[in-house]
Structures are given as structure tokens and as C-alpha cells.
Enzyme design. Structure first.
Site, PDB file in Angstrom:
ATOM      1  N   GLU A  90      61.625  53.131  32.777  1.00 29.34           N
ATOM      2  CA  GLU A  90      62.875  52.377  32.860  1.00 29.34           C
ATOM      3  C   GLU A  90      62.671  50.954  33.326  1.00 29.34           C
ATOM      4  O   GLU A  90      61.803  50.676  34.154  1.00 29.34           O
ATOM      5  CB  GLU A  90      63.784  53.026  33.921  1.00 29.34           C
ATOM      6  CG  GLU A  90      64.310  54.354  33.526  1.00 29.34           C
ATOM      7  CD  GLU A  90      64.947  55.064  34.702  1.00 29.34           C
ATOM      8  OE1 GLU A  90      65.586  54.404  35.537  1.00 29.34           O
ATOM      9  OE2 GLU A  90      64.796  56.286  34.777  1.00 29.34           O
ATOM     10  N   CYS A 103      63.866  44.395  36.969  1.00 29.06           N
ATOM     11  CA  CYS A 103      63.192  45.341  37.860  1.00 29.06           C
ATOM     12  C   CYS A 103      62.326  46.242  36.993  1.00 29.06           C
ATOM     13  O   CYS A 103      62.834  46.991  36.166  1.00 29.06           O
ATOM     14  CB  CYS A 103      64.248  46.152  38.613  1.00 29.06           C
ATOM     15  SG  CYS A 103      63.552  47.481  39.605  1.00 29.06           S
ATOM     16  N   CYS A 110      55.623  59.193  39.854  1.00 24.35           N
ATOM     17  CA  CYS A 110      55.121  58.660  41.124  1.00 24.35           C
ATOM     18  C   CYS A 110      54.614  59.819  41.959  1.00 24.35           C
ATOM     19  O   CYS A 110      55.141  60.928  41.881  1.00 24.35           O
ATOM     20  CB  CYS A 110      56.265  57.952  41.859  1.00 24.35           C
ATOM     21  SG  CYS A 110      55.771  57.182  43.415  1.00 24.35           S
ATOM     22  N   CYS A 114      58.629  60.483  48.144  1.00 27.13           N
ATOM     23  CA  CYS A 114      59.778  60.144  49.010  1.00 27.13           C
ATOM     24  C   CYS A 114      60.939  61.091  48.694  1.00 27.13           C
ATOM     25  O   CYS A 114      61.275  61.312  47.529  1.00 27.13           O
ATOM     26  CB  CYS A 114      60.224  58.702  48.787  1.00 27.13           C
ATOM     27  SG  CYS A 114      58.951  57.501  49.202  1.00 27.13           S
ATOM     28  N   CYS A 117      64.127  60.010  46.455  1.00 26.96           N
ATOM     29  CA  CYS A 117      63.889  59.222  45.241  1.00 26.96           C
ATOM     30  C   CYS A 117      63.733  60.115  44.012  1.00 26.96           C
ATOM     31  O   CYS A 117      63.063  61.149  44.056  1.00 26.96           O
ATOM     32  CB  CYS A 117      62.633  58.378  45.439  1.00 26.96           C
ATOM     33  SG  CYS A 117      62.209  57.366  44.021  1.00 26.96           S
ATOM     34  N   GLY A 157      57.473  54.245  40.243  1.00 25.33           N
ATOM     35  CA  GLY A 157      56.054  54.149  40.570  1.00 25.33           C
ATOM     36  C   GLY A 157      55.765  53.350  41.827  1.00 25.33           C
ATOM     37  O   GLY A 157      56.623  52.649  42.349  1.00 25.33           O
ATOM     38  N   GLU A 158      54.542  53.476  42.308  1.00 21.31           N
ATOM     39  CA  GLU A 158      54.081  52.753  43.489  1.00 21.31           C
ATOM     40  C   GLU A 158      53.057  51.714  43.020  1.00 21.31           C
ATOM     41  O   GLU A 158      51.931  52.074  42.656  1.00 21.31           O
ATOM     42  CB  GLU A 158      53.472  53.737  44.501  1.00 21.31           C
ATOM     43  CG  GLU A 158      52.695  53.113  45.634  1.00 21.31           C
ATOM     44  CD  GLU A 158      53.449  52.002  46.367  1.00 21.31           C
ATOM     45  OE1 GLU A 158      54.635  52.155  46.683  1.00 21.31           O
ATOM     46  OE2 GLU A 158      52.832  50.944  46.599  1.00 21.31           O
ATOM     47  N   SER A 189      57.400  45.700  45.750  1.00 22.86           N
ATOM     48  CA  SER A 189      57.892  46.618  46.772  1.00 22.86           C
ATOM     49  C   SER A 189      56.938  47.802  46.900  1.00 22.86           C
ATOM     50  O   SER A 189      56.496  48.364  45.907  1.00 22.86           O
ATOM     51  CB  SER A 189      59.284  47.102  46.351  1.00 22.86           C
ATOM     52  OG  SER A 189      59.782  48.040  47.271  1.00 22.86           O
ATOM     53  N   LEU A 213      60.763  50.664  54.381  1.00 20.96           N
ATOM     54  CA  LEU A 213      60.537  51.239  55.712  1.00 20.96           C
ATOM     55  C   LEU A 213      61.383  52.504  55.897  1.00 20.96           C
ATOM     56  O   LEU A 213      60.855  53.573  56.186  1.00 20.96           O
ATOM     57  CB  LEU A 213      60.847  50.182  56.781  1.00 20.96           C
ATOM     58  CG  LEU A 213      60.363  50.482  58.191  1.00 20.96           C
ATOM     59  CD1 LEU A 213      58.876  50.744  58.243  1.00 20.96           C
ATOM     60  CD2 LEU A 213      60.713  49.331  59.133  1.00 20.96           C
ATOM     61  N   CYS A 329      66.067  53.864  40.717  1.00 19.57           N
ATOM     62  CA  CYS A 329      64.837  54.244  40.008  1.00 19.57           C
ATOM     63  C   CYS A 329      64.758  55.678  39.551  1.00 19.57           C
ATOM     64  O   CYS A 329      64.995  56.596  40.305  1.00 19.57           O
ATOM     65  CB  CYS A 329      63.615  54.040  40.889  1.00 19.57           C
ATOM     66  SG  CYS A 329      63.860  53.026  42.275  1.00 19.57           S
TER      67      CYS A 329
HETATM   68  N1  SAH Z   1      57.194  52.602  45.254  1.00 20.59           N
HETATM   69  C1  SAH Z   1      57.794  51.372  45.640  1.00 20.59           C
HETATM   70  C2  SAH Z   1      58.834  50.823  44.668  1.00 20.59           C
HETATM   71  C3  SAH Z   1      59.775  51.771  44.034  1.00 20.59           C
HETATM   72  S1  SAH Z   1      61.400  52.106  44.578  1.00 20.59           S
HETATM   73  C4  SAH Z   1      58.393  51.496  47.022  1.00 20.59           C
HETATM   74  O1  SAH Z   1      58.362  52.566  47.573  1.00 20.59           O
HETATM   75  O2  SAH Z   1      58.844  50.490  47.551  1.00 20.59           O
HETATM   76  C5  SAH Z   1      62.224  50.690  45.084  1.00 20.59           C
HETATM   77  C6  SAH Z   1      63.057  50.937  46.333  1.00 20.59           C
HETATM   78  O3  SAH Z   1      64.139  51.855  46.109  1.00 20.59           O
HETATM   79  C7  SAH Z   1      62.245  51.506  47.467  1.00 20.59           C
HETATM   80  O4  SAH Z   1      62.606  50.865  48.657  1.00 20.59           O
HETATM   81  C8  SAH Z   1      62.681  52.949  47.468  1.00 20.59           C
HETATM   82  O5  SAH Z   1      62.429  53.563  48.691  1.00 20.59           O
HETATM   83  C9  SAH Z   1      64.153  52.822  47.157  1.00 20.59           C
HETATM   84  N2  SAH Z   1      64.820  54.020  46.660  1.00 20.59           N
HETATM   85  C10 SAH Z   1      64.319  55.053  45.970  1.00 20.59           C
HETATM   86  N3  SAH Z   1      65.271  55.977  45.715  1.00 20.59           N
HETATM   87  C11 SAH Z   1      66.401  55.506  46.269  1.00 20.59           C
HETATM   88  C12 SAH Z   1      67.740  56.005  46.358  1.00 20.59           C
HETATM   89  N4  SAH Z   1      68.077  57.164  45.827  1.00 20.59           N
HETATM   90  N5  SAH Z   1      68.648  55.232  46.967  1.00 20.59           N
HETATM   91  C13 SAH Z   1      68.307  54.038  47.509  1.00 20.59           C
HETATM   92  N6  SAH Z   1      67.077  53.522  47.472  1.00 20.59           N
HETATM   93  C14 SAH Z   1      66.134  54.254  46.867  1.00 20.59           C
END
Ligand code: SAH
Length: 340
Positions: A90, A103, A110, A114, A117, A157-158, A189, A213, A329
Site C-alpha cells: 500500500e 507514505c 512485517c 506490534c 498494527c 514494514g520496518e 519511521s 515509542l 498501515c
Molecule cells: N515500522 C515502522 C513504520 C511503520 S508504521 C515503525 O514502526 O515506525 C508507522 C506508524 O504507525 C508507527 O508509529 C506505528 O507504530 C503506527 N501504527 C501502526 N498501527 C497503528 C494503528 N492501528 N493506529 C495508530 N498508529 C499505528
């Protein structure tokens, strides 16, 4: 066969010279690629035999648009791209008064896990190539009919788990012979992989680093983000990044109801932000069906924001662009894959 799109203009020049051809041919090819041409036969200013050689030596792929969603609220567009091997990723195109931003995803799936996510639900499938990331930008501009001025690597992805290709992408997208987007207009990010942050710092590229964070204490952060390597360890790496690059860090903090949104957590977050002079972005959690977590209420977010401000931290509360089109995402890819 070499992936043509992932070659830097310098590497392409070397290959063209090896064919015994003049350097300007490399520049012509580069121009076609940057314009989005993905068919050697259409590169009309190249001699036919060169076009044939290129087709024998290089692969040249193009993403196929599988789905497109346009937000009625704010014009945000979301594209689901089919890749040459049948995978999909995406890209989100966002319109702001100061310019458009895209974006992009850096991996298919990934592996960071988390718990809020959608991208991580099916694990990591594979890394994206630099050329595939480049095409997320170029083809999104083409589809949206508008140019972008900023890029955020905040999609699926990371990025620090695919750093070689991400670095290559950064070189390609910022190259004067290519799309030429300034590195200062690019934000990466990360969930906070310390050795990746150090490697990135060594490259000394003036991109903005954003740390996801989401929790101010390790017990909670490890629960939400299993990749947590210790907040102190990550913040030390961020400080080294700042010292080397002179760039400010920002924290992403997604607000989850009754989980990370208490006044005490705001105080603890403020202390971390002050320690490295970080700016804080508060994001109301996007509801993900499979995850079941709820966003904090507007009043809780405002209270949290004021505590940070009272502690001298600069804060922005991110607008939820495209919330009517599942713009966070991984959600579109997830739905599409489930429906297949
Ligand atoms: N892997 C990277 C970038 C991907 S996600 C990272 O972890 O930063 C981009 C941002 O969206 C990250 O801060 C992630 O933690 C956040 N994110 C993921 N799922 C989310 C959700 N359901 N609601 C709000 N933020 C979310």
C-alpha cells in the site's frame, strides 16, 4: 538479470559503458525511467539494438494498481499495488496545504509484531527492492495526477529491517538525475532497532528520524512492541543519530485507551522527550478489527497534550487523514488478501 530500477545512475553509466556505448545513453534511459516508462520498446530515442540488449540484460517491472480508495473527507488517496511476483503493498497519498506527501511501504508484511498494527498480522513476506519503493512514489504521483514534496517511510514494514534497499532507495529518489527529492523532505519511521539507527547515522543523510515509542516504560512497551530493546538503549542510539546528523528526532505516540494515555504516562513521556529534545506526534489509534484496541478519547488526548506542553515539549496531534478509507498501515492489503 539485473533489476534496472534499483541501479543508481552511476551504476547504470558503468553498465552502459561496458556495452561500449556512449554515456549519454544512460542519461536517456534514466529519463525514461523517471518518467515512469517501464517498457524498453517505448524508449523511442534509443536504437533498436540497444533496446534489445537492455531487454536481455535487465528486468524492468511495473506495479499494477489493484485498488484505489479516495477519502471523501480530505482527498487522501490510498493505492494497493500488485507487484511482479503477485504480492501487494500500500501507498497513501496525502494532500496538505504546504504540499503533498506520500507514505510508502518498505516491506511486504512485517516481522516486528506490534500488537496494534495490521501490517504484522501475517508476518514478513519479503523485502521490497529500492526500485519497487521508487515506483510507489512515481506511480502514486501518476495516479493522483499531482506531484509530491515529502515522503514518509511509514507504510507497511520496518525500514531498518531492510536497510540496504532503503538506503539505495534514498539515493535513487534524491538523485539529481532522477526524481530529485531532497533528503530533508524525507522521514523514516522506525520501531527502534538500535543497530539500524547507528548504521543510518553513519550514512550521514539529512533525513528526519521518527521513533515509534508508544509507551514511556519498558514493561508496557515490550508488551505493545515485542521488538523493544529497552527504551534507554534506543534513546541512546537516537542521541548518537542526532549528534552525527544534526537532525532532530520525533516520537510517534499512538494513543490507546486505558493503556498508554494516563497523566503519569504523559509526565514520563515528557521526560524522555526532554532528554533528547524530541518533538512528539500524538496519533489517535486507528481501530484495527483484528486487534480490538480502542483509541483514546479526544479529551484524554487534549489533557495528555497539555501535560507534555507544560513540561516544555513541542507536540502535534496528527489529523486522522483518510480514516474513512482505512488509511492506517496494512489494512487495505489485509482486507484484499483475506478476500482472495
Ligand atoms: N515500522 C515502522 C513504520 C511503520 S508504521 C515503525 O514502526 O515506525 C508507522 C506508524 O504507525 C508507527 O508509529 C506505528 O507504530 C503506527 N501504527 C501502526 N498501527 C497503528 C494503528 N492501528 N493506529 C495508530 N498508529 C499505528
Amino acid at each position: 538479470m539485473t533489476d534496472l530500477l534499483s541501479l543508481t545512475p552511476e551504476e547504470l553509466r558503468i553498465r552502459i559503458k561496458e556495452f561500449g556505448l556512449p554515456e549519454y545513453r544512460a542519461k536517456q534511459i534514466q529519463e525514461w525511467l523517471t518518467r515512469g516508462c517501464r517498457d524498453f520498446a517505448q524508449m523511442s530515442n534509443l536504437p533498436k539494438n540497444l533496446r534489445e540488449t537492455l531487454a536481455e540484460e535487465f528486468t524492468l517491472t511495473a506495479p499494477v494498481l489493484l485498488r484505489r480508495q479516495v477519502s471523501k473527507e480530505d482527498g487522501t488517496e490510498k493505492f494497493l499495488w500488485g507487484l511482479a511476483d503477485g504480492n501487494s503493498v500500500e501507498t497513501v497519498f496525502m494532500r496538505y496545504h504546504y504540499g503533498n506527501s506520500v507514505c510508502i511501504s518498505s516491506q511486504v508484511g512485517c516481522r516486528q509484531g506490534c500488537c496494534f498494527c495490521a501490517s504484522t498480522i501475517g508476518g514478513l513476506v519479503r523485502n521490497l527492492t529500492a526500485g519497487e519503493m521508487l515506483d510507489e512514489v512515481l506511480f502514486s504521483e501518476k495516479e493522483a495526477g499531482d506531484r509530491i514534496s515529502n515522503i514518509v517511510l511509514m507504510g507497511i514494514g520496518e525500514p531498518l529491517d531492510n536497510l540496504d534497499q532503503v538506503l539505495r532507495f534514498l539515493r535513487l529518489i534524491s538523485h539529481p538525475d532522477g526524481r530529485n527529492i531532497g533528503l530533508r523532505h524525507i522521514t523514516l519511521s522506525t520501531c527502534g532497532l538500535p543497530e539500524g539507527i547507528d548504521r543510518l547515522a553513519d550514512e550521514n543523510m539529512p533525513i528526519t528520524l521518527s521513533l515509534s515509542l508508544h509507551a514511556p516504560e519498558d514493561a508496557l512497551r515490550s508488551k505493545l512492541m515485542p521488538s523493544n530493546r529497552g527504551i534507554d538503549t534506543v534513546l541512546d542510539a537516537c542521541r548518537r543519530y542526532q549528534e552525527k546528523t544534526g537532525r532532530r528526532i520525533s516520537f510517534e505516540y499512538s494513543m490507546i485507551r486505558d493503556t498508554n494515555d494516563s497523566p503519569a504516562q504523559a509526565e514520563a513521556l515528557a521526560a524522555h522527550a526532554r532528554r533528547i529534545g524530541a518533538h512528539v506526534n500524538l496519533i489517535p489509534l486507528n481501530y484495527v478489527e483484528e486487534r480490538g484496541l480502542q483509541p483514546s478519547s479526544g479529551s484524554t488526548i487534549r489533557a495528555f497534550q497539555s501535560i507534555l506542553e507544560q513540561n516544555g515539549v513541542t507536540v502535534t496531534v496528527r489529523r486522522r487523514l483518510g480514516s474513512d478509507i482505512d488509511a492506517s498501515c496494512g489494512q487495505l492489503r489485509r482486507k484484499y488478501t483475506k478476500a482472495q
